[in-house]
Design a protein around this motif. Structure first.
Motif, PDB file in Angstrom:
ATOM      1  N   ALA A 144       0.773  -1.018  -0.037  1.00  0.00           N
ATOM      2  CA  ALA A 144       0.023  -0.081   0.062  1.00  0.00           C
ATOM      3  C   ALA A 144       0.840   1.216   0.008  1.00  0.00           C
ATOM      4  O   ALA A 144       0.549   2.297  -0.445  1.00  0.00           O
ATOM      5  N   PRO A 146       2.672   4.179  -0.810  1.00  0.00           N
ATOM      6  CA  PRO A 146       3.595   4.551  -2.076  1.00  0.00           C
ATOM      7  C   PRO A 146       5.068   5.252  -1.793  1.00  0.00           C
ATOM      8  O   PRO A 146       5.355   5.477  -0.732  1.00  0.00           O
ATOM      9  N   VAL A 148       6.888   7.530  -2.485  1.00  0.00           N
ATOM     10  CA  VAL A 148       7.070   8.994  -2.045  1.00  0.00           C
ATOM     11  C   VAL A 148       6.940   8.995  -0.403  1.00  0.00           C
ATOM     12  O   VAL A 148       7.929   9.445   0.361  1.00  0.00           O
ATOM     13  N   VAL A 149       5.901   8.316   0.097  1.00  0.00           N
ATOM     14  CA  VAL A 149       5.602   8.489   1.372  1.00  0.00           C
ATOM     15  C   VAL A 149       6.754   7.565   2.165  1.00  0.00           C
ATOM     16  O   VAL A 149       6.979   8.285   3.233  1.00  0.00           O
ATOM     17  N   LEU A 152       9.796   9.518   2.418  1.00  0.00           N
ATOM     18  CA  LEU A 152      10.011  10.699   2.984  1.00  0.00           C
ATOM     19  C   LEU A 152       9.999  10.343   4.809  1.00  0.00           C
ATOM     20  O   LEU A 152      10.548  10.875   5.580  1.00  0.00           O
ATOM     21  N   PHE A 156      12.862  11.439   7.242  1.00  0.00           N
ATOM     22  CA  PHE A 156      12.654  12.190   8.333  1.00  0.00           C
ATOM     23  C   PHE A 156      13.003  11.337   9.599  1.00  0.00           C
ATOM     24  O   PHE A 156      13.477  12.023  10.484  1.00  0.00           O
ATOM     25  N   PHE A 160      16.677  12.851   9.597  1.00  0.00           N
ATOM     26  CA  PHE A 160      16.514  14.037  10.304  1.00  0.00           C
ATOM     27  C   PHE A 160      16.361  13.810  12.125  1.00  0.00           C
ATOM     28  O   PHE A 160      17.243  14.303  12.842  1.00  0.00           O
ATOM     29  N   PHE A 265      11.887   8.448  -7.708  1.00  0.00           N
ATOM     30  CA  PHE A 265      11.361   9.030  -6.479  1.00  0.00           C
ATOM     31  C   PHE A 265      12.352   9.125  -5.396  1.00  0.00           C
ATOM     32  O   PHE A 265      12.983   9.981  -4.783  1.00  0.00           O
TER      33      PHE A 265
ATOM     34  N   GLY B 242       2.789  11.080  -6.709  1.00  0.00           N
ATOM     35  CA  GLY B 242       4.288  11.011  -7.109  1.00  0.00           C
ATOM     36  C   GLY B 242       4.733  12.080  -7.991  1.00  0.00           C
ATOM     37  O   GLY B 242       5.415  12.698  -7.904  1.00  0.00           O
ATOM     38  N   LEU B 243       3.811  11.971  -9.164  1.00  0.00           N
ATOM     39  CA  LEU B 243       3.977  13.101 -10.183  1.00  0.00           C
ATOM     40  C   LEU B 243       3.973  14.563  -9.719  1.00  0.00           C
ATOM     41  O   LEU B 243       4.704  15.480  -9.977  1.00  0.00           O
ATOM     42  N   PHE B 245       4.268  15.481  -6.824  1.00  0.00           N
ATOM     43  CA  PHE B 245       5.318  15.715  -5.841  1.00  0.00           C
ATOM     44  C   PHE B 245       6.506  16.207  -6.658  1.00  0.00           C
ATOM     45  O   PHE B 245       7.294  17.271  -6.312  1.00  0.00           O
ATOM     46  N   LEU B 246       6.775  15.674  -7.540  1.00  0.00           N
ATOM     47  CA  LEU B 246       8.026  15.765  -8.399  1.00  0.00           C
ATOM     48  C   LEU B 246       7.847  17.189  -9.192  1.00  0.00           C
ATOM     49  O   LEU B 246       8.740  17.643  -9.822  1.00  0.00           O
ATOM     50  N   LEU B 261       2.895  17.366   0.187  1.00  0.00           N
ATOM     51  CA  LEU B 261       3.879  16.432   0.265  1.00  0.00           C
ATOM     52  C   LEU B 261       5.017  17.098  -0.165  1.00  0.00           C
ATOM     53  O   LEU B 261       6.142  16.934   0.435  1.00  0.00           O
ATOM     54  N   ALA B 264       7.837  19.113   1.729  1.00  0.00           N
ATOM     55  CA  ALA B 264       8.809  18.551   2.453  1.00  0.00           C
ATOM     56  C   ALA B 264      10.099  18.295   1.971  1.00  0.00           C
ATOM     57  O   ALA B 264      11.064  17.763   2.426  1.00  0.00           O
ATOM     58  N   PRO B 267      14.527  20.767   3.541  1.00  0.00           N
ATOM     59  CA  PRO B 267      14.798  20.094   4.720  1.00  0.00           C
ATOM     60  C   PRO B 267      14.275  20.840   5.896  1.00  0.00           C
ATOM     61  O   PRO B 267      13.714  20.372   6.685  1.00  0.00           O
ATOM     62  N   MET B 270      10.756  19.707   6.262  1.00  0.00           N
ATOM     63  CA  MET B 270      10.652  18.574   6.801  1.00  0.00           C
ATOM     64  C   MET B 270      11.163  18.211   8.244  1.00  0.00           C
ATOM     65  O   MET B 270      10.445  17.621   9.008  1.00  0.00           O
ATOM     66  N   GLU B 271      11.985  18.963   8.656  1.00  0.00           N
ATOM     67  CA  GLU B 271      12.452  18.919  10.064  1.00  0.00           C
ATOM     68  C   GLU B 271      11.669  19.856  11.159  1.00  0.00           C
ATOM     69  O   GLU B 271      11.229  19.324  12.123  1.00  0.00           O
ATOM     70  N   MET B 274       6.265  19.824  10.643  1.00  0.00           N
ATOM     71  CA  MET B 274       5.615  18.497  10.069  1.00  0.00           C
ATOM     72  C   MET B 274       4.338  18.485   9.866  1.00  0.00           C
ATOM     73  O   MET B 274       3.481  17.712   9.189  1.00  0.00           O
ATOM     74  N   TRP B 277       3.391  18.318   6.142  1.00  0.00           N
ATOM     75  CA  TRP B 277       3.468  17.100   5.340  1.00  0.00           C
ATOM     76  C   TRP B 277       3.070  15.791   5.677  1.00  0.00           C
ATOM     77  O   TRP B 277       2.647  15.031   5.098  1.00  0.00           O
ATOM     78  N   LEU B 278       3.271  16.095   7.142  1.00  0.00           N
ATOM     79  CA  LEU B 278       2.798  14.497   7.672  1.00  0.00           C
ATOM     80  C   LEU B 278       1.263  14.029   7.366  1.00  0.00           C
ATOM     81  O   LEU B 278       1.065  13.022   7.211  1.00  0.00           O
ATOM     82  N   ALA B 281       0.614  12.789   3.933  1.00  0.00           N
ATOM     83  CA  ALA B 281       1.451  11.267   3.947  1.00  0.00           C
ATOM     84  C   ALA B 281       0.307  10.249   4.527  1.00  0.00           C
ATOM     85  O   ALA B 281       0.170   9.282   4.028  1.00  0.00           O
ATOM     86  N   ILE B 284      -2.643   9.649   2.371  1.00  0.00           N
ATOM     87  CA  ILE B 284      -2.152   8.590   1.314  1.00  0.00           C
ATOM     88  C   ILE B 284      -2.125   7.474   2.050  1.00  0.00           C
ATOM     89  O   ILE B 284      -2.632   6.483   1.457  1.00  0.00           O
ATOM     90  N   LEU B 285      -1.340   7.065   2.747  1.00  0.00           N
ATOM     91  CA  LEU B 285      -1.217   5.698   3.329  1.00  0.00           C
ATOM     92  C   LEU B 285      -2.310   5.221   3.794  1.00  0.00           C
ATOM     93  O   LEU B 285      -2.801   4.005   3.303  1.00  0.00           O
TER      94      LEU B 285
END
Lengths: 323, 309
Positions: A144, A146, A148-149, A152, A156, A160, A265, B242-243, B245-246, B261, B264, B267, B270-271, B274, B277-278, B281, B284-285
């Motif tokens: 499931a 992706p 990218v996820v 990241l 992270f 980081f 990616f 993804g696309l 994102f790029l 997303l 992120a 840097p 991302m740091e 949060m 972007w979290l 993410a 999506i998940l």
């Protein structure tokens, strides 16, 4: 066996021709040509001189002549033309990155198979137990997720937050070339992107292996081996695994090319200077010759990968050979 | 299929017809699918969550004025979650919650459209080549093999960059190679179906091939198709994100889960940010996981040997 190989090779020729035509037309219709970026903002270049040069280079010829020249340059001398933004040959630019992507792909592949094969075997062997369920759940999760996820989240967490791994690049710039330090720095940079790719790539192998093992467990020759008193571990390692591994071998070729091409990616997120990263950068700067060369190269690699997979399969599995 | 035995020509009285319909409903794929999902609690929960997210995205977004929501507001840039902005604001000072809702809607819409297109093309090409077979089938399958050698992702990115982004081109490209996998599976199934007795019987009775394909073969493939489609949907959600994102998907002004997303990739974000972007993410998940769990149940329903009920 040779018959199968030759037949596959013969099918490959028109396929490659079609792919090259496809990429050529793509390139042909894209903005810019061989002279774009060659002179920059040179004030001495008049439109007339440019037109003359174009005619000299044959850019006004009909498409089939241009296609012929283009494919001949590629086949005879590996000349993919020149980059629009950097006044260098595309081949050189790609060559610089190829090593990085290759290392990443190889490392990912090794990790992927060394994670997936034991997990697949265990899941198949202990079907229905808690371990099996846990592994199946893991495959759901990885399927499931992706790319990218996951990339990241890995960056992270381990890059980081915990700071275990470097967050970008392929090697520490301060590490002296040729030293052991250089090597360890390289490996250190490889781990995070490789683990990310490997975790995502295991799903397919685990699923196939598990299903195959469950299937073969019930076949007659396994029962025979068991009733002869062959120890269970030997039945698994010798009798069952050998047959269950067939489908995995057949996808090996695909797996290799998938890693070489599908790293867009991962390389982008980990700022890893490989082919995928180069592709994205070249698209942002609208440097089409690089993109076209990469598309053609990856199609070619995919074709080779499938061919390799098919050949490996005919070597291992006599049943599919053409009579 | 299973309902063949109840289809006898003697059944004529209204009562018997009623009985026949009830019998048919009992073995219909939807019915089996529903029972299968109900039996597998995980799949059921996944379905509820998935439908919940989809409905929320589509209904909530109707309450949001899109123009106002996407307007750049420099005074509220990059604010951490607070009472005013529950999930904070993004780099353009926009409410992350609004962006999430609109983004989910856009991402899901595209995934649904692409899945639909891919299904139509894949099924049609697959069924016709598989059913008729012969030289045309051979030729088309060789072409399909050749097409599948092309690096899909790179191709989409290159064409979009070269010819400019339009919604039509984007959806067309995302669908352009996705149908190949579906086509291959459907072709194999259609090949098997075409050799079965019911097709020969139908042919003998003089039914035109096209009618056989649409009224008999395709309905028999629905079970297989639904499994593939759930997975294709999950893939397409990932692909669009993804696309984007790029930077080659939906344009920067249009909210997508991928745009959030993509923040992120800096840097600092991302740091330290949060909240930007979290959440996307995790959405999506969750979406992808739910689709996968449902697809497992669909898969079992499609394959009689694996059913739980």
């Amino acid at each position: 066996m040779w018959k199968t190989v030759v037949r596959r090779l013969l099918i490959l020729i028109p396929q490659l021709a079609a792919v090259s035509l496809f990429v050529f037309f793509l390139a042909y219709n894209m903005p810019g040509d061989a002279l774009t970026g060659a002179f920059g903002e040179d004030p001495n270049m008049t439109p007339e001189m440019l037109a003359e040069l174009r005619a000299e280079l044959g850019l006004d010829d009909p498409w089939f002549q241009q296609y012929g020249r283009w494919i001949w340059n590629i086949v005879s001398s590996g000349d993919f033309g020149r980059s629009h933004t950097q006044a260098r040959a595309v081949t050189d630019i790609i060559g610089e990155r190829l090593g990085n992507t290759f290392r990443l792909a190889l490392f990912t592949l090794i990790l992927q198979y060394s994670i997936a094969i034991p997990l697949g075997v265990i899941a198949g062997r202990k079907r229905g137990t808690f371990v099996d369920k846990a592994i199946v759940f893991y495959t759901f999760f990885a399927m499931a997720m992706p790319t990218v996820v996951l990339a990241l989240l890995m960056l992270f967490t381990f890059g980081f937050n915990l700071g275990w791994f470097p967050i970008r690049g392929s090697v520490d710039v301060l590490a002296p070339s040729g030293s052991f330090e250089y090597f360890t720095s390289r490996m250190h940079h490889l781990i995070l992107p490789a683990v990310t790719g490997a975790l995502l790539g295991t799903v397919f192998i685990i699923n196939i292996l598990r299903a195959e093992i469950i299937d073969t467990q019930n076949s007659d020759y396994v029962t025979t081996a068991r009733s002869k008193g062959v120890p269970a571990s030997r039945v698994y390692s010798r009798h069952i695994l050998r047959n269950s591994v067939l489908p995995i071998v057949s996808i090996l070729g695909f797996a290799i090319t998938g890693l070489l091409t599908g790293s867009v990616f991962i390389e982008q997120i980990f700022s890893y200077p490989g082919i995928g990263n180069l592709f994205v950068t070249s698209m942002i700067t609208r440097d089409f010759p690089i993109a076209n060369a990469l598309i053609l190269m990856t199609s070619f690699l995919t074709a080779m990968g499938t061919l390799l997979g098919d050949i490996l399969l005919t070597i291992i599995d006599p049943r599919i050979r053409v009579r | 299929m299973e309902n063949d035995k109840v289809l006898s020509p003697e059944l004529g009285t209204p009562d018997e017809k009623k009985l026949l319909r009830a019998e048919k409903r009992k073995v219909s794929f939807i019915n089996i699918l529903w029972k299968e999902i109900w039996a597998d609690k995980l799949a059921f929960v996944a379905l509820v969550i998935f439908v919940g997210i989809v409905l929320t995205a589509f209904i909530w977004s109707m309450f949001i004025d899109t123009d106002e929501a996407v307007r750049v507001n420099l005074r509220t840039q990059n604010q951490a979650p607070s009472a005013e902005f529950t999930l904070g604001t993004d780099n353009m000072g926009r409410d992350v919650i609004d962006m999430l809702v609109l983004g989910s809607r856009n991402s899901l819409s595209i995934a649904f459209i692409v899945t639909g297109m891919v299904a139509i093309v894949g099924v049609l090409v697959g069924v016709f080549t598989g059913f008729y077979g012969g030289r045309a089938d051979n030729l088309i399958m060789r072409a399909v093999d050749t097409l599948s050698m092309l690096p899909f992702l790179m191709l989409v990115i290159a064409v979009i960059t070269a010819f400019g982004w339009t919604m039509f081109l984007f959806i067309f490209l995302m669908s352009s190679l996705g149908w190949i996998g579906i086509c291959r599976i459907i072709r194999t199934r259609a090949l098997q179906q075409g050799r079965l007795d019911y097709v020969s019987a139908s042919k003998t009775l003089g039914t035109p091939n096209v009618v056989i394909i649409f009224r008999e073969v395709i309905p028999n493939l629905v079970a297989v198709l639904s499994t593939i489609l759930t997975l294709t949907l999950a893939n397409n959600i990932g692909l669009e994100i993804g696309l984007t994102f790029l930077g080659f998907g939906l344009p920067p002004g249009t909210p997508s889960l991928g745009t959030l997303l993509a923040l992120a990739s800096v840097p600092v974000v991302m740091e330290h940010r949060m909240w930007q972007w979290l959440p996307p993410a995790l959405i999506i998940l969750t979406l992808a996981l739910c689709v996968n769990f449902v697809s497992q149940a669909v898969n079992r329903a499609a394959d009689a040997r694996q059913r739980l009920v």
